[in-house]
Scaffold this motif. Structure first.
Motif, mmCIF file in Angstrom:
data_model
loop_
_atom_site.group_PDB
_atom_site.id
_atom_site.type_symbol
_atom_site.label_atom_id
_atom_site.label_comp_id
_atom_site.label_asym_id
_atom_site.label_seq_id
_atom_site.Cartn_x
_atom_site.Cartn_y
_atom_site.Cartn_z
ATOM 1 N N ILE A 266 74.313 19.983 47.602
ATOM 2 C CA ILE A 266 75.626 19.947 48.238
ATOM 3 C C ILE A 266 76.426 18.789 47.662
ATOM 4 O O ILE A 266 75.881 17.757 47.280
ATOM 5 C CB ILE A 266 75.555 19.850 49.788
ATOM 6 C CG1 ILE A 266 74.877 18.558 50.246
ATOM 7 C CG2 ILE A 266 74.870 21.060 50.379
ATOM 8 C CD1 ILE A 266 75.014 18.318 51.729
ATOM 9 N N SER A 267 77.714 19.018 47.603
ATOM 10 C CA SER A 267 78.633 18.019 47.088
ATOM 11 C C SER A 267 79.834 17.996 48.016
ATOM 12 O O SER A 267 80.393 19.045 48.340
ATOM 13 C CB SER A 267 79.059 18.419 45.668
ATOM 14 O OG SER A 267 80.035 17.536 45.193
ATOM 15 N N GLY A 268 80.189 16.817 48.465
ATOM 16 C CA GLY A 268 81.323 16.726 49.375
ATOM 17 C C GLY A 268 81.620 15.288 49.733
ATOM 18 O O GLY A 268 81.192 14.351 49.065
ATOM 19 N N ILE A 269 82.354 15.124 50.820
ATOM 20 C CA ILE A 269 82.757 13.807 51.301
ATOM 21 C C ILE A 269 81.791 13.357 52.395
ATOM 22 O O ILE A 269 81.505 14.100 53.331
ATOM 23 C CB ILE A 269 84.204 13.834 51.863
ATOM 24 C CG1 ILE A 269 85.184 14.369 50.818
ATOM 25 C CG2 ILE A 269 84.626 12.458 52.349
ATOM 26 C CD1 ILE A 269 85.248 13.554 49.545
ATOM 27 N N LEU A 270 81.282 12.148 52.253
ATOM 28 C CA LEU A 270 80.371 11.580 53.243
ATOM 29 C C LEU A 270 81.172 11.158 54.465
ATOM 30 O O LEU A 270 82.013 10.265 54.392
ATOM 31 C CB LEU A 270 79.632 10.382 52.631
ATOM 32 C CG LEU A 270 78.558 9.733 53.470
ATOM 33 C CD1 LEU A 270 77.448 10.724 53.808
ATOM 34 C CD2 LEU A 270 77.970 8.539 52.726
ATOM 35 N N LEU A 271 80.950 11.843 55.604
ATOM 36 C CA LEU A 271 81.712 11.557 56.819
ATOM 37 C C LEU A 271 81.040 10.531 57.720
ATOM 38 O O LEU A 271 81.712 9.715 58.348
ATOM 39 C CB LEU A 271 81.944 12.848 57.623
ATOM 40 C CG LEU A 271 82.796 13.921 56.967
ATOM 41 C CD1 LEU A 271 82.903 15.135 57.890
ATOM 42 C CD2 LEU A 271 84.178 13.380 56.643
ATOM 43 N N VAL B 110 72.788 12.097 57.668
ATOM 44 C CA VAL B 110 74.158 11.927 57.168
ATOM 45 C C VAL B 110 74.921 13.213 57.438
ATOM 46 O O VAL B 110 74.331 14.280 57.619
ATOM 47 C CB VAL B 110 74.190 11.591 55.653
ATOM 48 C CG1 VAL B 110 73.504 10.268 55.388
ATOM 49 C CG2 VAL B 110 73.592 12.687 54.813
ATOM 50 N N LEU B 111 76.232 13.096 57.492
ATOM 51 C CA LEU B 111 77.102 14.249 57.680
ATOM 52 C C LEU B 111 77.990 14.351 56.454
ATOM 53 O O LEU B 111 78.715 13.405 56.121
ATOM 54 C CB LEU B 111 77.944 14.086 58.957
ATOM 55 C CG LEU B 111 78.900 15.219 59.301
ATOM 56 C CD1 LEU B 111 78.134 16.515 59.566
ATOM 57 C CD2 LEU B 111 79.735 14.852 60.519
ATOM 58 N N VAL B 112 77.922 15.504 55.772
ATOM 59 C CA VAL B 112 78.672 15.706 54.537
ATOM 60 C C VAL B 112 79.639 16.865 54.741
ATOM 61 O O VAL B 112 79.235 17.966 55.123
ATOM 62 C CB VAL B 112 77.732 16.007 53.351
ATOM 63 C CG1 VAL B 112 78.521 16.207 52.069
ATOM 64 C CG2 VAL B 112 76.708 14.893 53.180
ATOM 65 N N ASP B 113 80.918 16.606 54.479
ATOM 66 C CA ASP B 113 81.955 17.632 54.582
ATOM 67 C C ASP B 113 82.086 18.330 53.239
ATOM 68 O O ASP B 113 82.467 17.718 52.242
ATOM 69 C CB ASP B 113 83.290 16.983 54.965
ATOM 70 C CG ASP B 113 84.429 17.994 55.056
ATOM 71 O OD1 ASP B 113 84.190 19.200 54.879
ATOM 72 O OD2 ASP B 113 85.567 17.556 55.295
ATOM 73 N N CYS B 114 81.759 19.625 53.238
ATOM 74 C CA CYS B 114 81.882 20.439 52.021
ATOM 75 C C CYS B 114 82.960 21.490 52.272
ATOM 76 O O CYS B 114 82.689 22.519 52.899
ATOM 77 C CB CYS B 114 80.559 21.107 51.691
ATOM 78 S SG CYS B 114 79.222 19.961 51.372
ATOM 79 N N GLY C 154 85.431 21.622 54.382
ATOM 80 C CA GLY C 154 85.683 21.934 55.780
ATOM 81 C C GLY C 154 84.459 22.245 56.604
ATOM 82 O O GLY C 154 84.537 22.362 57.820
ATOM 83 N N VAL C 155 83.300 22.401 55.974
ATOM 84 C CA VAL C 155 82.057 22.649 56.699
ATOM 85 C C VAL C 155 81.229 21.367 56.657
ATOM 86 O O VAL C 155 80.949 20.836 55.586
ATOM 87 C CB VAL C 155 81.252 23.815 56.072
ATOM 88 C CG1 VAL C 155 79.938 24.015 56.822
ATOM 89 C CG2 VAL C 155 82.065 25.101 56.075
#
Length: 192
Positions: A5-10, A17-21, A23-24
Motif C-alpha cells: 500500500i502507498s498513501g498518506i500516513l494519517l 498505523v493508519l494509511v489513507d490510500c 480516501g480509504v
C-alpha cells in the motif's frame, strides 16, 4: 491479497498505523522496526503488506522492506507462532540479526523477545534452519571477501557447522588466499 500500500500516513499509534490510500483508510499493524522508520504523519508512506483473513477479522500487517515481510511469512508458518509473536520477533530483532541467530543456532537472542521461551526459541531455530539464515559472506554486518567466503563454504562442505566455520575464520588474516585460509581455519579448529 493486498501486497503493498502507498498513501498518506494519517496516524501512528504503536503497533498500528493508519494509511489513507485515495480516501480509504487502512489500519495496518507493523513491527516496531518498521514503526521507528516511518515518516511523520501527513507524509507519503509505502508499506509491503500481508493480509490475514480469519473468521472474525481481516488483518493487514505492514513492513518497511520485502525481506521483513518474507521473514514474517516464514515465521507464521511455524506451528504455535501467530502473527502477534512474529511481529514481536521482528520488533526485537532485525532480519539480519534473526538470520545470524538461525545460522549460529543462538537461542539466547530469541528468548529475550517477549512471548518466546526456551522451547519455542529452539523450535524456531530448528524450523528456520535452511530456510532463513545469514549469507555466510555477510554475517554480523561484516562483509567478507571472496576468499573468506570460499573458506567458510569449504569448511561447511567438510562437515563443520556454520558456527564452527565462522569461529575458525574469525581471526583469518585479511587478503589470505583460499588455500592459506583453509589451513589457518583447520589449525584453529584443531586447537579448539
Amino acid at each position: 491479497m493486498i501486497g503493498r500500500i502507498s498513501g498518506i500516513l494519517l496516524d501512528k499509534t504503536p503497533p498500528q498505523v493508519l494509511v489513507d490510500c485515495n480516501g480509504v483508510g487502512y489500519e495496518v499493524d507493523v513491527p516496531m522496526s518498521t514503526f521507528y522508520n516511518l515518516p511523520h504523519t501527513g507524509e507519503k508512506v509505502v508499506l509491503f503488506t500481508h493480509l490475514t483473513v480469519r473468521e472474525d477479522a481481516h488483518l493487514l500487517f505492514g513492513f518497511g522492506s520485502a525481506s521483513e515481510r518474507a521473514l514474517f511469512r516464514q515465521l507464521i508458518k511455524i506451528t504455535g507462532i501467530g502473527a502477534r509473536i512474529a511481529l514481536a520477533i521482528l520488533s526485537g530483532m532485525s532480519v539480519a540479526e534473526l538470520s545470524q541467530a538461525v545460522t549460529l543456532q543462538e537461542t539466547g537472542r530469541l528468548v529475550k523477545v517477549p512471548g518466546i521461551g526456551k522451547k519455542t526459541a529452539e523450535r524456531l531455530l530448528l524450523e528456520l534452519k535452511g530456510k532463513v539464515g545469514a549469507d555466510l559472506g555477510t554475517v554480523a554486518g561484516v562483509v567478507r571477501d571472496d576468499a573468506q567466503t570460499d573458506v567458510l563454504n569449504a569448511l561447511v562442505a567438510l562437515g563443520y557447522s556454520d558456527k564452527e566455520a565462522l569461529a575458525a575464520t574469525k581471526n583469518m588474516p585479511a587478503g589470505a588466499s583460499v588455500s592459506d585460509g583453509i589451513k589457518f581455519a583447520l589449525k584453529a579448529l584443531s586447537k579448539g
